[in-house]
Design an enzyme around this catalytic site. Structure first.
Site, PDB file in Angstrom:
ATOM      1  N   GLU A  90       0.814  -1.212   0.000  1.00 46.26           N
ATOM      2  CA  GLU A  90       0.000   0.000   0.000  1.00 46.26           C
ATOM      3  C   GLU A  90       0.846   1.260   0.000  1.00 46.26           C
ATOM      4  O   GLU A  90       1.925   1.285   0.575  1.00 46.26           O
ATOM      5  CB  GLU A  90      -0.840   0.038   1.286  1.00 46.26           C
ATOM      6  CG  GLU A  90      -1.824  -1.084   1.378  1.00 46.26           C
ATOM      7  CD  GLU A  90      -2.416  -1.215   2.770  1.00 46.26           C
ATOM      8  OE1 GLU A  90      -2.618  -0.181   3.438  1.00 46.26           O
ATOM      9  OE2 GLU A  90      -2.664  -2.355   3.178  1.00 46.26           O
ATOM     10  N   CYS A 103       3.264   8.353   1.508  1.00 44.93           N
ATOM     11  CA  CYS A 103       3.699   7.427   2.564  1.00 44.93           C
ATOM     12  C   CYS A 103       3.893   6.065   1.921  1.00 44.93           C
ATOM     13  O   CYS A 103       2.947   5.476   1.407  1.00 44.93           O
ATOM     14  CB  CYS A 103       2.630   7.375   3.652  1.00 44.93           C
ATOM     15  SG  CYS A 103       2.967   6.129   4.910  1.00 44.93           S
ATOM     16  N   CYS A 110       5.700  -7.570   7.844  1.00 47.15           N
ATOM     17  CA  CYS A 110       6.674  -7.050   8.798  1.00 47.15           C
ATOM     18  C   CYS A 110       6.906  -8.101   9.868  1.00 47.15           C
ATOM     19  O   CYS A 110       6.001  -8.859  10.194  1.00 47.15           O
ATOM     20  CB  CYS A 110       6.097  -5.771   9.439  1.00 47.15           C
ATOM     21  SG  CYS A 110       7.225  -4.958  10.591  1.00 47.15           S
ATOM     22  N   CYS A 114       4.628  -5.576  16.429  1.00 50.43           N
ATOM     23  CA  CYS A 114       4.010  -4.589  17.326  1.00 50.43           C
ATOM     24  C   CYS A 114       2.544  -4.974  17.580  1.00 50.43           C
ATOM     25  O   CYS A 114       1.807  -5.318  16.661  1.00 50.43           O
ATOM     26  CB  CYS A 114       4.091  -3.185  16.732  1.00 50.43           C
ATOM     27  SG  CYS A 114       5.795  -2.592  16.598  1.00 50.43           S
ATOM     28  N   CYS A 117      -0.491  -3.126  15.621  1.00 54.55           N
ATOM     29  CA  CYS A 117      -0.314  -2.814  14.193  1.00 54.55           C
ATOM     30  C   CYS A 117      -0.869  -3.914  13.292  1.00 54.55           C
ATOM     31  O   CYS A 117      -0.699  -5.103  13.573  1.00 54.55           O
ATOM     32  CB  CYS A 117       1.175  -2.598  13.907  1.00 54.55           C
ATOM     33  SG  CYS A 117       1.518  -2.198  12.192  1.00 54.55           S
ATOM     34  N   GLY A 157       5.941  -2.313   6.887  1.00 55.72           N
ATOM     35  CA  GLY A 157       7.326  -2.774   6.959  1.00 55.72           C
ATOM     36  C   GLY A 157       8.211  -1.934   7.859  1.00 55.72           C
ATOM     37  O   GLY A 157       7.867  -0.824   8.240  1.00 55.72           O
ATOM     38  N   GLU A 158       9.366  -2.512   8.208  1.00 53.49           N
ATOM     39  CA  GLU A 158      10.355  -1.820   9.030  1.00 53.49           C
ATOM     40  C   GLU A 158      11.541  -1.475   8.112  1.00 53.49           C
ATOM     41  O   GLU A 158      12.306  -2.368   7.714  1.00 53.49           O
ATOM     42  CB  GLU A 158      10.784  -2.729  10.194  1.00 53.49           C
ATOM     43  CG  GLU A 158      12.027  -2.289  10.947  1.00 53.49           C
ATOM     44  CD  GLU A 158      12.015  -0.820  11.393  1.00 53.49           C
ATOM     45  OE1 GLU A 158      11.004  -0.359  11.949  1.00 53.49           O
ATOM     46  OE2 GLU A 158      13.020  -0.132  11.156  1.00 53.49           O
ATOM     47  N   SER A 189      10.729   6.192   9.387  1.00 53.70           N
ATOM     48  CA  SER A 189      10.210   5.831  10.705  1.00 53.70           C
ATOM     49  C   SER A 189      10.654   4.416  11.071  1.00 53.70           C
ATOM     50  O   SER A 189      10.563   3.498  10.266  1.00 53.70           O
ATOM     51  CB  SER A 189       8.679   5.902  10.665  1.00 53.70           C
ATOM     52  OG  SER A 189       8.147   5.499  11.893  1.00 53.70           O
ATOM     53  N   SER A 212       9.390   5.320  16.523  1.00 51.46           N
ATOM     54  CA  SER A 212       8.106   4.905  17.081  1.00 51.46           C
ATOM     55  C   SER A 212       8.357   4.530  18.529  1.00 51.46           C
ATOM     56  O   SER A 212       8.803   3.424  18.828  1.00 51.46           O
ATOM     57  CB  SER A 212       7.550   3.719  16.295  1.00 51.46           C
ATOM     58  OG  SER A 212       7.304   4.111  14.978  1.00 51.46           O
ATOM     59  N   LEU A 213       8.094   5.466  19.419  1.00 49.21           N
ATOM     60  CA  LEU A 213       8.409   5.235  20.833  1.00 49.21           C
ATOM     61  C   LEU A 213       7.234   4.533  21.515  1.00 49.21           C
ATOM     62  O   LEU A 213       7.388   3.449  22.070  1.00 49.21           O
ATOM     63  CB  LEU A 213       8.757   6.570  21.501  1.00 49.21           C
ATOM     64  CG  LEU A 213       9.238   6.502  22.942  1.00 49.21           C
ATOM     65  CD1 LEU A 213      10.519   5.694  23.079  1.00 49.21           C
ATOM     66  CD2 LEU A 213       9.448   7.916  23.513  1.00 49.21           C
ATOM     67  N   HIS A 214       6.099   5.170  21.492  1.00 49.37           N
ATOM     68  CA  HIS A 214       4.827   4.600  21.955  1.00 49.37           C
ATOM     69  C   HIS A 214       4.749   4.280  23.445  1.00 49.37           C
ATOM     70  O   HIS A 214       3.665   3.965  23.950  1.00 49.37           O
ATOM     71  CB  HIS A 214       4.416   3.363  21.150  1.00 49.37           C
ATOM     72  CG  HIS A 214       4.257   3.610  19.683  1.00 49.37           C
ATOM     73  ND1 HIS A 214       3.662   4.746  19.172  1.00 49.37           N
ATOM     74  CD2 HIS A 214       4.627   2.874  18.593  1.00 49.37           C
ATOM     75  CE1 HIS A 214       3.664   4.684  17.844  1.00 49.37           C
ATOM     76  NE2 HIS A 214       4.257   3.573  17.465  1.00 49.37           N
ATOM     77  N   ASN A 288      -5.298   4.130  15.690  1.00 55.44           N
ATOM     78  CA  ASN A 288      -6.298   3.640  14.745  1.00 55.44           C
ATOM     79  C   ASN A 288      -6.735   2.270  15.201  1.00 55.44           C
ATOM     80  O   ASN A 288      -5.895   1.392  15.399  1.00 55.44           O
ATOM     81  CB  ASN A 288      -5.679   3.495  13.356  1.00 55.44           C
ATOM     82  CG  ASN A 288      -5.734   4.792  12.599  1.00 55.44           C
ATOM     83  OD1 ASN A 288      -6.804   5.365  12.420  1.00 55.44           O
ATOM     84  ND2 ASN A 288      -4.580   5.255  12.173  1.00 55.44           N
ATOM     85  N   CYS A 331      -1.743   1.957   8.261  1.00 54.54           N
ATOM     86  CA  CYS A 331      -0.854   0.828   7.943  1.00 54.54           C
ATOM     87  C   CYS A 331      -1.485  -0.531   7.755  1.00 54.54           C
ATOM     88  O   CYS A 331      -2.035  -1.101   8.681  1.00 54.54           O
ATOM     89  CB  CYS A 331       0.125   0.609   9.086  1.00 54.54           C
ATOM     90  SG  CYS A 331       1.021   2.022   9.502  1.00 54.54           S
TER      91      CYS A 331
HETATM   92  N1  SAH Z   1       8.159   0.022  11.067  1.00 57.07           N
HETATM   93  C1  SAH Z   1       8.242   1.428  11.135  1.00 57.07           C
HETATM   94  C2  SAH Z   1       7.388   2.197  10.138  1.00 57.07           C
HETATM   95  C3  SAH Z   1       5.978   1.749   9.828  1.00 57.07           C
HETATM   96  S1  SAH Z   1       4.614   2.137  10.840  1.00 57.07           S
HETATM   97  C4  SAH Z   1       7.970   1.910  12.538  1.00 57.07           C
HETATM   98  O1  SAH Z   1       7.701   1.093  13.397  1.00 57.07           O
HETATM   99  O2  SAH Z   1       8.097   3.098  12.789  1.00 57.07           O
HETATM  100  C5  SAH Z   1       4.350   3.842  10.894  1.00 57.07           C
HETATM  101  C6  SAH Z   1       3.813   4.288  12.244  1.00 57.07           C
HETATM  102  O3  SAH Z   1       2.451   3.888  12.478  1.00 57.07           O
HETATM  103  C7  SAH Z   1       4.602   3.710  13.395  1.00 57.07           C
HETATM  104  O4  SAH Z   1       4.843   4.714  14.337  1.00 57.07           O
HETATM  105  C8  SAH Z   1       3.672   2.671  13.933  1.00 57.07           C
HETATM  106  O5  SAH Z   1       3.989   2.336  15.240  1.00 57.07           O
HETATM  107  C9  SAH Z   1       2.341   3.349  13.775  1.00 57.07           C
HETATM  108  N2  SAH Z   1       1.171   2.480  13.870  1.00 57.07           N
HETATM  109  C10 SAH Z   1       1.058   1.186  13.564  1.00 57.07           C
HETATM  110  N3  SAH Z   1      -0.181   0.731  13.817  1.00 57.07           N
HETATM  111  C11 SAH Z   1      -0.878   1.781  14.284  1.00 57.07           C
HETATM  112  C12 SAH Z   1      -2.230   1.961  14.730  1.00 57.07           C
HETATM  113  N4  SAH Z   1      -3.095   0.953  14.741  1.00 57.07           N
HETATM  114  N5  SAH Z   1      -2.576   3.193  15.155  1.00 57.07           N
HETATM  115  C13 SAH Z   1      -1.699   4.225  15.133  1.00 57.07           C
HETATM  116  N6  SAH Z   1      -0.440   4.115  14.728  1.00 57.07           N
HETATM  117  C14 SAH Z   1      -0.015   2.906  14.327  1.00 57.07           C
END
Ligand code: SAH
Length: 344
Positions: A90, A103, A110, A114, A117, A157-158, A189, A212-214, A288, A331
């Site tokens: 995508e 994007c 991947c 996570c 995701c 993907g990463e 990212s 992506s800290l989260h 999301n 994503c």
């Molecule tokens: N693998 C990379 C880039 C892809 S994801 C990474 O981890 O950064 C892009 C961003 O979307 C990342 O910050 C990821 O953590 C976030 N993401 C993934 N699923 C999500 C969701 N359901 N809601 C909000 N952000 C999400």
């Protein structure tokens, strides 16, 4: 098949010379590729015999449009492409006042796992090639009919798990005779693969690194992001510091707000502290909802309280506007739907 789009101009030249052709053919072919030619048949200034020979072993096109959805409210467009091996990825184009941002995906699936995701549910299928990533940008741009000004590698993907092809893509997309997108207009990212971040710092490109800290504490972060295990936040933060030291580019922290998981006042305090240390900009993203996942976006009052603490601590943050909600623009959601349809 040899992907000519993955080649640097000097490699394309060497390839044509190896076929007994003059060097200038490389420039001609490069120019056709940049214009979006999907086959050698279109290359009118290339002799028919050479076109036929190239068509047997090489290709200039890696994507076929499977589906396109445009949001009625904000014009965000989501493309689902089929790759030559039948896999799908995508790409999303977002329209802002300052231009169009694309994007792109960097892998099919991947393997980072996570917990919130959609892209990781079926694991990693394969890496994308530089040519495939270039085509995501090129064909979205041609379809939109305007110039793409910014790229974010934040799709499926990463990217640091596909380091070599991503670096090749960055250098190719930056070429003045190619798509000519400046490094400062590109963000990558990562979930925090420290070896990759340190290597990237040494390339000294002017791209923006988004982490992506989260979660600001290891217990929560490891629960959400298996990539944190064995590394820990301290190590990831050190890698970000070396990226900033080497490039002078400010890091962005991405932080998806998940109800009752990473949105407590104590976590806001810790996040503000980490951001201050690294001089990072925080991007808060309302989570999301993904059907297969248990998590919910933070309730508005929790989000407000969290933001107030960040403001009080002087943290530099923005709340990401959510675009494309009506086109599954986050994503991996479209690809996931296709996988489910295929298996029915
Ligand atoms: N693998 C990379 C880039 C892809 S994801 C990474 O981890 O950064 C892009 C961003 O979307 C990342 O910050 C990821 O953590 C976030 N993401 C993934 N699923 C999500 C969701 N359901 N809601 C909000 N952000 C999400």
């Amino acid at each position: 098949m040899i992907e000519l789009k993955s080649m640097f101009p000097e490699e394309l030249e060497a390839f044509l010379v190896s076929l007994g052709e003059p060097k200038f053919r490389a420039k001609q072919i490069f120019s056709w590729m940049t214009k979006g030619a999907v086959g050698f048949g279109e290359m009118r200034n290339i002799p028919q015999a050479l076109r036929d020979k190239l068509a047997q072993t090489a290709t200039v096109n890696s994507l076929k449009l499977l589906k396109k959805q445009t949001s009625a409210s904000d014009g965000t467009t989501k493309y689902l492409w089929e790759l030559r091996d039948g896999n799908a990825v995508e790409t999303v184009v977002m329209r802002y006042d300052h231009g169009m941002t694309v994007c792109i995906s960097s892998q099919v699936g991947c393997r980072q796992g996570c917990a919130f995701c959609a892209s990781t549910i079926g694991g990693l299928v394969r890496n994308l090639t530089a040519a495939e990533m270039l085509d995501e940008v090129l064909f979205s741009q041609l379809d939109q009919g305007g110039k793409i000004s910014n790229i974010v590698i934040m799709g499926i993907g990463e990217p640091l798990d596909n380091y070599d092809e991503v670096l090749r893509f960055l250098r190719l997309v930056n070429l003045p005779e190619g798509l000519n997108i400046g490094m400062r207009h590109i963000a990558l990212s990562t979930c925090g693969l420290t070896e990759g971040i340190e290597k990237l710092a040494r390339e000294n490109l002017q791209i923006t690194l988004a982490l992506s800290l989260h979660a600001p504490d290891d217990e929560t972060r490891t629960r959400l992001m298996p990539a944190n295990r064995g590394r820990g936040i301290a190590e990831v933060i050190r890698a970000c510091e070396s990226y900033f030291a080497a490039t002078g580019r400010r890091i962005t922290f991405e932080y998806a707000m998940i109800n009752g998981v990473n949105d407590s006042p104590a976590q806001a305090e810790k996040l503000a502290e980490l951001a201050r240390r690294v001089k990072a900009h925080i991007n808060l993203i309302p989570l999301n909802h993904v059907e297969e996942r248990e998590f919910a976006p933070s309730a508005p009052e929790r989000m407000r309280a969290f933001c107030k603490i960040l403001t009080d601590r002087g943290a530099n943050f923005t709340i990401r506007r959510s675009l494309g909600g009506d086109v599954d623009a986050s994503c991996g959601q479209l690809r996931r739907k296709r996988e489910l349809e295929k298996s029915e």
